[in-house]
Enzyme design. Structure first.
Site, PDB file in Angstrom:
ATOM      1  CE1 TYR A   9      40.584  31.202  26.958  1.00  0.00           C
ATOM      2  CE2 TYR A   9      40.920  33.500  26.801  1.00  0.00           C
ATOM      3  CZ  TYR A   9      40.488  32.207  26.378  1.00  0.00           C
ATOM      4  OH  TYR A   9      40.133  32.264  25.021  1.00  0.00           O
ATOM      5  CE1 TYR A  11      40.496  36.632  28.494  1.00  0.00           C
ATOM      6  CE2 TYR A  11      42.614  36.719  29.371  1.00  0.00           C
ATOM      7  CZ  TYR A  11      41.483  36.664  29.491  1.00  0.00           C
ATOM      8  OH  TYR A  11      41.031  36.580  30.860  1.00  0.00           O
TER       9      TYR A  11
HETATM   10  P1  ZID Z   1      30.931  37.275  35.208  1.00  0.00           P
HETATM   11  O1  ZID Z   1      30.754  38.607  34.581  1.00  0.00           O
HETATM   12  O2  ZID Z   1      29.960  36.480  35.712  1.00  0.00           O
HETATM   13  O3  ZID Z   1      32.032  37.203  36.459  1.00  0.00           O
HETATM   14  C1  ZID Z   1      33.026  38.403  36.842  1.00  0.00           C
HETATM   15  C2  ZID Z   1      32.701  39.254  38.106  1.00  0.00           C
HETATM   16  O4  ZID Z   1      33.816  40.026  38.495  1.00  0.00           O
HETATM   17  C3  ZID Z   1      31.238  39.995  37.963  1.00  0.00           C
HETATM   18  O5  ZID Z   1      30.397  39.509  38.760  1.00  0.00           O
HETATM   19  C4  ZID Z   1      32.038  41.431  38.323  1.00  0.00           C
HETATM   20  O6  ZID Z   1      30.737  42.032  39.120  1.00  0.00           O
HETATM   21  C5  ZID Z   1      33.252  41.160  39.291  1.00  0.00           C
HETATM   22  N1  ZID Z   1      34.092  41.969  39.306  1.00  0.00           N
HETATM   23  C6  ZID Z   1      34.763  42.994  38.489  1.00  0.00           C
HETATM   24  N2  ZID Z   1      35.519  43.706  38.976  1.00  0.00           N
HETATM   25  C7  ZID Z   1      35.587  43.355  40.230  1.00  0.00           C
HETATM   26  C8  ZID Z   1      36.128  43.923  41.573  1.00  0.00           C
HETATM   27  N3  ZID Z   1      36.831  45.023  41.557  1.00  0.00           N
HETATM   28  N4  ZID Z   1      35.596  43.514  42.894  1.00  0.00           N
HETATM   29  C9  ZID Z   1      34.820  42.358  42.735  1.00  0.00           C
HETATM   30  N5  ZID Z   1      34.036  41.949  41.741  1.00  0.00           N
HETATM   31  C10 ZID Z   1      34.660  42.323  40.661  1.00  0.00           C
HETATM   32  O7  ZID Z   1      32.143  36.518  34.266  1.00  0.00           O
HETATM   33  P2  ZID Z   1      32.715  35.196  34.195  1.00  0.00           P
HETATM   34  O8  ZID Z   1      32.068  34.167  34.913  1.00  0.00           O
HETATM   35  O9  ZID Z   1      33.265  34.986  32.840  1.00  0.00           O
HETATM   36  O10 ZID Z   1      34.113  35.257  34.992  1.00  0.00           O
HETATM   37  C11 ZID Z   1      34.704  34.569  36.132  1.00  0.00           C
HETATM   38  C12 ZID Z   1      36.012  34.183  36.209  1.00  0.00           C
HETATM   39  O11 ZID Z   1      36.105  33.150  34.883  1.00  0.00           O
HETATM   40  C13 ZID Z   1      37.159  35.291  35.707  1.00  0.00           C
HETATM   41  O12 ZID Z   1      38.247  35.200  36.544  1.00  0.00           O
HETATM   42  C14 ZID Z   1      37.387  35.284  34.057  1.00  0.00           C
HETATM   43  O13 ZID Z   1      38.584  35.526  33.801  1.00  0.00           O
HETATM   44  C15 ZID Z   1      37.211  33.642  34.028  1.00  0.00           C
HETATM   45  N6  ZID Z   1      37.186  33.054  32.692  1.00  0.00           N
HETATM   46  C16 ZID Z   1      35.961  33.260  32.152  1.00  0.00           C
HETATM   47  C17 ZID Z   1      35.757  32.851  30.776  1.00  0.00           C
HETATM   48  C18 ZID Z   1      34.391  32.518  30.172  1.00  0.00           C
HETATM   49  O14 ZID Z   1      34.239  31.860  29.233  1.00  0.00           O
HETATM   50  N7  ZID Z   1      33.321  33.414  30.659  1.00  0.00           N
HETATM   51  C19 ZID Z   1      37.080  32.360  30.069  1.00  0.00           C
HETATM   52  C20 ZID Z   1      38.155  32.171  30.788  1.00  0.00           C
HETATM   53  C21 ZID Z   1      38.231  32.638  32.137  1.00  0.00           C
HETATM   54  C22 ZID Z   1      36.928  32.518  28.642  1.00  0.00           C
HETATM   55  O15 ZID Z   1      36.730  33.588  28.332  1.00  0.00           O
HETATM   56  N8  ZID Z   1      37.605  29.347  26.161  1.00  0.00           N
HETATM   57  C23 ZID Z   1      37.363  30.362  25.559  1.00  0.00           C
HETATM   58  C24 ZID Z   1      37.181  31.540  26.268  1.00  0.00           C
HETATM   59  C25 ZID Z   1      37.037  31.415  27.653  1.00  0.00           C
HETATM   60  C26 ZID Z   1      37.456  30.010  28.347  1.00  0.00           C
HETATM   61  C27 ZID Z   1      37.761  28.814  27.215  1.00  0.00           C
END
Ligand code: ZID
Length: 227
Positions: A169, A179
């Site tokens: 991000y 954040y």
């Molecule tokens: P998600 O909740 O679908 O996935 C996160 C997963 O992590 C969940 O399934 C949890 O169960 C799992 N988890 C948490 N802790 C643990 C652990 N200890 N062991 C194993 N699993 C665990 O959310 P997602 O799809 O947003 O997240 C996936 C990746 O994308 C992460 O690395 C985020 O940081 C990254 N990400 C997401 C976003 C977004 O928009 N959803 C952004 C940036 C990065 C973002 O916020 N403009 C504005 C905002 C953004 C991007 C652009």
């Protein structure tokens, strides 16, 4: 065909699910790693067909998930797991969740693609200036070292020419209020580690290492922090 392991899917709203679908549409076999406390509900929902609508691929077929593994990316071995977690009802029922790569090796031998789509920052809603040491370290552990550890454990079973990817991000390099909790630091570390690991895993194992800063997605994690 290629075999992919995607860590960080617990529903059909996140990046992990979308990436799994794209890989499945391209012909890859899909293995999933789900956070231990979320495993039960994810598997139950899968079995009951709750995700069937979002399993539809461009050719009309349903994405097939070959196997779902329990994992917790903040522990590297059973010795690291605190007693209260070990005995926790949601953990006690899961098996082999600290030996995921070994289980995948036993089941399938090797993989080609490794996806890290997970993060956690317990104090994400606190400004960095108000973040505790524990909160900061927890964010780094779940969101940065988790990738180092995942790659380290999977590299021995990744075929040469394979690829790994994580999600980052832009708060890593620009100030994005909201954040917090060390999550901006964690993404900076993830990006720096991506360069170092690309060099190391590329030279030694012919494995590519990349991270993608994608657009915003209304995942469970994003909604939890009001993004
Ligand atoms: P998600 O909740 O679908 O996935 C996160 C997963 O992590 C969940 O399934 C949890 O169960 C799992 N988890 C948490 N802790 C643990 C652990 N200890 N062991 C194993 N699993 C665990 O959310 P997602 O799809 O947003 O997240 C996936 C990746 O994308 C992460 O690395 C985020 O940081 C990254 N990400 C997401 C976003 C977004 O928009 N959803 C952004 C940036 C990065 C973002 O916020 N403009 C504005 C905002 C953004 C991007 C652009």
């Amino acid at each position: 065909g290629k075999r992919a392991f995607i860590a960080g899917i617990a529903d059909d709203n996140g990046y992990g699910w979308a990436i799994a679908k794209s890989l499945a549409a391209a012909g890859a076999e899909i293995l999933i790693g789900t956070w231990v406390p979320a495993l039960n509900i994810f598997e139950t929902s899968l079995k009951r067909g709750k995700f069937d609508e979002s399993r539809v691929l461009p050719d009309g077929s349903l994405m097939n998930i070959t196997k779902v593994y329990a994992l917790d990316a903040v522990y590297d071995s059973l010795e690291d797991v605190p007693e209260d977690v070990k005995t926790n009802k949601r953990y006690a029922g899961a098996s082999n969740w600290t030996e995921v790569a070994e289980s995948v090796r036993n089941d399938f031998g090797s993989i080609d693609i490794l996806v890290h789509s997970l993060a956690n920052g317990p104090e994400v809603s606190k400004p960095l200036l108000e973040t505790s040491r524990n909160g900061y370290l927890a964010a780094m552990s779940a969101s940065s070292y988790s990738f180092v550890s995942l790659l380290k454990h999977f590299v021995p079973i990744m075929n040469p020419g394979g690829a790994s990817i994580s999600l980052t991000y832009i708060a890593s390099e620009r100030i994005i209020p909201g954040y917090g909790g060390g999550m901006s630091s964690a993404k900076s570390a993830l990006e720096s580690d991506t360069r170092v690991l690309a060099f190391e895993a590329g030279r030694r194992h012919k494995i590519r290492v990349n991270t993608i800063s994608a657009g915003p997605l209304g995942s469970r994690a994003a909604k939890a922090i009001g993004f």
